[in-house]
Design an enzyme around this catalytic site. Structure first.
Site, PDB file in Angstrom:
ATOM      1  N   HIS A 165       0.837  -1.217   0.000  1.00 58.71           N
ATOM      2  CA  HIS A 165       0.000   0.000   0.000  1.00 58.71           C
ATOM      3  C   HIS A 165       0.870   1.266   0.000  1.00 58.71           C
ATOM      4  O   HIS A 165       0.639   2.189   0.771  1.00 58.71           O
ATOM      5  CB  HIS A 165      -0.995  -0.010   1.163  1.00 58.71           C
ATOM      6  CG  HIS A 165      -0.409  -0.178   2.537  1.00 58.71           C
ATOM      7  ND1 HIS A 165      -1.070  -0.842   3.545  1.00 58.71           N
ATOM      8  CD2 HIS A 165       0.760   0.241   3.080  1.00 58.71           C
ATOM      9  CE1 HIS A 165      -0.333  -0.829   4.646  1.00 58.71           C
ATOM     10  NE2 HIS A 165       0.779  -0.155   4.392  1.00 58.71           N
ATOM     11  N   HIS A 225      -1.225   4.885   9.646  1.00 65.61           N
ATOM     12  CA  HIS A 225       0.099   5.511   9.575  1.00 65.61           C
ATOM     13  C   HIS A 225       0.108   6.830  10.361  1.00 65.61           C
ATOM     14  O   HIS A 225       0.250   7.909   9.785  1.00 65.61           O
ATOM     15  CB  HIS A 225       0.483   5.742   8.120  1.00 65.61           C
ATOM     16  CG  HIS A 225       0.584   4.480   7.322  1.00 65.61           C
ATOM     17  ND1 HIS A 225      -0.523   3.839   6.794  1.00 65.61           N
ATOM     18  CD2 HIS A 225       1.667   3.717   6.983  1.00 65.61           C
ATOM     19  CE1 HIS A 225      -0.126   2.760   6.146  1.00 65.61           C
ATOM     20  NE2 HIS A 225       1.185   2.648   6.246  1.00 65.61           N
ATOM     21  N   HIS A 262      10.970  -3.328   2.851  1.00 67.93           N
ATOM     22  CA  HIS A 262      11.295  -1.901   2.753  1.00 67.93           C
ATOM     23  C   HIS A 262      11.731  -1.382   4.120  1.00 67.93           C
ATOM     24  O   HIS A 262      11.299  -1.874   5.160  1.00 67.93           O
ATOM     25  CB  HIS A 262      10.141  -1.080   2.204  1.00 67.93           C
ATOM     26  CG  HIS A 262       8.890  -1.030   3.034  1.00 67.93           C
ATOM     27  ND1 HIS A 262       8.156  -2.150   3.381  1.00 67.93           N
ATOM     28  CD2 HIS A 262       8.213   0.035   3.563  1.00 67.93           C
ATOM     29  CE1 HIS A 262       7.092  -1.781   4.082  1.00 67.93           C
ATOM     30  NE2 HIS A 262       7.104  -0.457   4.210  1.00 67.93           N
ATOM     31  N   GLU A 320       5.245  -5.143   8.349  1.00 65.58           N
ATOM     32  CA  GLU A 320       3.850  -5.041   7.905  1.00 65.58           C
ATOM     33  C   GLU A 320       3.333  -6.363   7.340  1.00 65.58           C
ATOM     34  O   GLU A 320       2.115  -6.596   7.303  1.00 65.58           O
ATOM     35  CB  GLU A 320       3.703  -3.946   6.853  1.00 65.58           C
ATOM     36  CG  GLU A 320       3.867  -2.529   7.395  1.00 65.58           C
ATOM     37  CD  GLU A 320       3.749  -1.472   6.306  1.00 65.58           C
ATOM     38  OE1 GLU A 320       3.610  -0.289   6.656  1.00 65.58           O
ATOM     39  OE2 GLU A 320       3.800  -1.819   5.110  1.00 65.58           O
TER      40      GLU A 320
END
Length: 454
Positions: free
Chosen positions: A181, A228, A362, A409
Site C-alpha cells: 500500500h 500511519h 522496505h 507489515e
C-alpha cells in the site's frame, strides 16, 4: 444475528455491546461533550440548538429532551456516558438509577436501604421477580412508539404484495487479496502518472487483478491495514482496531485528503465480527469514528481503479505495526481463523473477501533506508501460498533483518491467509494472480490473489 448473546433474556437489563456502541455513538459523544463547562452552559441555554450540532437520530434527540434514560439506552446510550447528562441536570447516580425503575425516588432509596434489589426471580425473563414486566417509559417515549407503530403499519400495508428479498444462508470468505500500500502509488493515481515509464510496469501488473475483481466483486471487503499515525497517535495505540461506522472519510495525511470516494462500511457485519472475535479471546478496539489513510485506499485503487463510488462495502481493520511490541505472525494467523469463523456465523449470504496489505521488504528510516530483499520476498510469497502455518512461526527479528524495519507489515498478510478455507481443513486455494515489482518509491511491491473453492 447468529452470535451467542445469552444476556438478551436478563430482565430489565441492557448490555452495552458492539451493536449498541455503533448505534449510540453520537448520543454518547454528545454526553461526553458535557464534561466541559462551556458546553454545559450552551446546552442549558438552548437545548435544541446544541442537540442539532450532533448527528444523532431524531429518536435519540427526543429521548434526550424527555430525559428518559431507558429510552436513551434503547437507542444505544451507555449509562456511564448518560450520567454526564444527569450530572448536567444536577442528579446523583442514585436518582438516575431510580428514574429507570418506575419507582419514586423515595421508594428506590428505601429499597437500597433494605439491601438492594434481590436477584431472586430476576435472572431470566419470565420469572416472578420484581424487575419483570414492562420497562418504565416517559409519556414522550410512549407517544413516539405509538407513532412509529402507525408508520410501520402503513409501510407493511403498502408492501403487502412486494416479493421477498434476500435469501437464506450465511456469509462466506470467497477469496483473499494481498497487496502493498505504498503512498507514492496513490500519488501516481491522483496526479495521472500511472502510464509514465517509472509507474507503467507496476500498474500493468494489476490489470489482470482489476479484471478478476470485476468478475468477482464481493459484497464486503474486510481490509487489514495499518494506520500511519493518522487516527492513532502515541496517546492511544490499539493492537487491533475494527471500524464499525457506516462510512469512513479519506484522511488528510499532510497533503490534503486523497481525491477518492468515501468508504462505505458494513456496521452490522463489523459489529458481529467484533463481538464474535472478542468472544474467541482476541482483544479488539472498536472504533466508531475513523478516517482511512493510504494504507486502505491505495489497495482499493489498485483493485478497483478510480470509480466515482467504491463497488462494495469495506470493514477497515487496523493493526499496530508502528510501535513495538507488534503482534506476532502466529497471533495474526490465529486471528484470521477467528475472523473466518465470525464471518461464517453471520446469517446473511454475503460474499466477503479478506485483504492483507502492507510490505513487502522496505526500510524507511536510518542509514539502512532503501533496503530491498527480492529473493526473501518471493520466498515469503511461496510459503504464504503453500505453508502459511509454518510461515506464521517466523520471529519478528527475521522480518527486521531480512525485510527491513517496515517489512514487519507483512504479518498483516497472515491475518488474511488465516481466514482461508484450507487452514480449517478445506481445499487449498487457487492462485489467481501473482505479481512482484521493484521499486515503488522506497518499497518492493508484492501482490497475490487466492480464491477459495465454492
Amino acid at each position: 444475528m447468529a452470535l451467542d448473546k445469552p444476556y438478551l433474556d436478563v430482565p430489565g437489563t441492557t448490555i452495552f455491546d458492539a451493536d449498541q456502541s455503533r448505534k449510540g455513538y453520537w448520543l454518547n459523544q454528545f454526553c461526553m461533550s458535557l464534561m466541559k463547562a462551556d458546553n454545559r452552559a450552551r446546552f442549558k441555554a438552548d437545548e435544541d440548538a446544541y442537540l442539532a450540532e450532533w448527528p444523532m437520530s431524531e429518536e435519540q434527540r427526543a429521548a434526550v429532551r424527555a430525559r428518559d434514560l431507558n429510552w436513551m439506552m434503547r437507542t444505544g446510550g451507555n449509562i456511564y456516558f448518560l450520567s454526564k447528562l444527569g450530572a448536567t441536570d444536577g442528579l446523583s447516580f442514585q436518582q438516575m438509577a431510580g428514574s429507570m425503575t418506575g419507582m419514586t425516588e423515595a421508594q428506590y432509596r428505601d429499597m437500597m436501604l433494605r439491601g438492594g434489589r434481590s436477584p431472586e426471580g430476576n435472572r431470566v425473563v419470565g420469572e416472578s421477580g420484581d424487575a419483570q414486566g414492562a420497562m418504565a417509559q416517559s409519556a414522550a417515549w410512549k407517544a413516539w412508539e405509538t407513532q412509529a407503530r402507525q408508520e410501520l403499519a402503513a409501510k407493511v400495508q403498502g408492501a403487502h404484495d412486494a416479493p421477498a428479498r434476500g435469501g437464506a444462508g450465511h456469509a462466506r470468505v470467497t477469496a483473499s487479496v494481498y497487496s502493498s500500500h505504498v503512498p507514492a502509488i496513490g500519488a501516481a493515481v491522483d496526479h495521472g502518472k500511472t502510464q509514465e515509464p517509472y509507474w507503467a510496469p507496476l500498474f500493468k501488473g494489476f490489470e489482470a487483478s482489476k479484471q478478476w475483481m470485476k468478475e468477482n466483486t464481493p459484497d464486503v471487503v474486510f481490509l487489514v491495514y495499518n494506520d500511519h499515525a493518522t487516527n492513532f497517535d502515541l496517546g492511544v495505540i490499539p493492537t487491533f482496531a475494527i471500524g464499525t461506522a457506516a462510512e469512513f472519510e479519506p484522511a488528510d495525511e499532510g497533503y490534503g485528503p486523497r481525491p477518492v470516494p468515501k468508504v462505505i462500511g458494513h456496521p452490522q457485519l463489523a459489529s458481529h465480527i467484533a463481538q464474535s472475535v472478542i468472544q474467541q479471546d482476541f482483544d479488539l478496539t472498536i472504533v466508531n469514528d475513523l478516517r482511512v489513510d493510504h494504507g486502505l485506499t491505495v489497495p482499493m485503487n489498485l483493485m478497483f481503479g478510480s470509480p466515482e463510488q467504491w463497488p462494495c462495502k469495506v470493514i477497515p481493520f487496523a493493526v499496530n505495526v508502528v510501535q513495538y511490541p507488534v503482534p506476532s505472525g502466529r497471533r495474526c494467523f490465529a486471528l484470521g481463523q477467528a475472523i473466518r469463523r465470525a464471518i461464517e456465523s453471520y446469517d446473511e449470504p454475503l460474499k466477503v473477501q479478506i485483504w492483507g496489505t502492507g510490505g513487502m521488504s522496505h526500510q524507511l528510516q536510518g542509514p539502512r533506508a532503501g533496503l530491498i530483499n527480492a529473493a526473501w520476498d518471493n520466498q515469503f510469497l511461496d510459503r504464504l501460498i503453500a505453508d502459511p502455518a509454518g510461515l506464521a512461526q517466523m520471529p519478528h527479528i527475521e522480518y527486521v533483518r531480512e525485510a527491513g524495519s517496515e517489512g514487519i507489515e507483512l504479518v498483516m498478510w497472515l491475518i488474511a491467509r488465516g481466514a482461508m478455507a484450507d487452514v480449517a481443513g478445506g481445499q487449498a486455494p487457487t492462485v489467481r494472480h501473482r505479481f512482484f515489482h521493484v521499486p515503488a518509491s522506497n518499497t518492493a511491491v508484492g501482490h497475490l490473489i487466492l480464491e477459495n473453492h465454492a
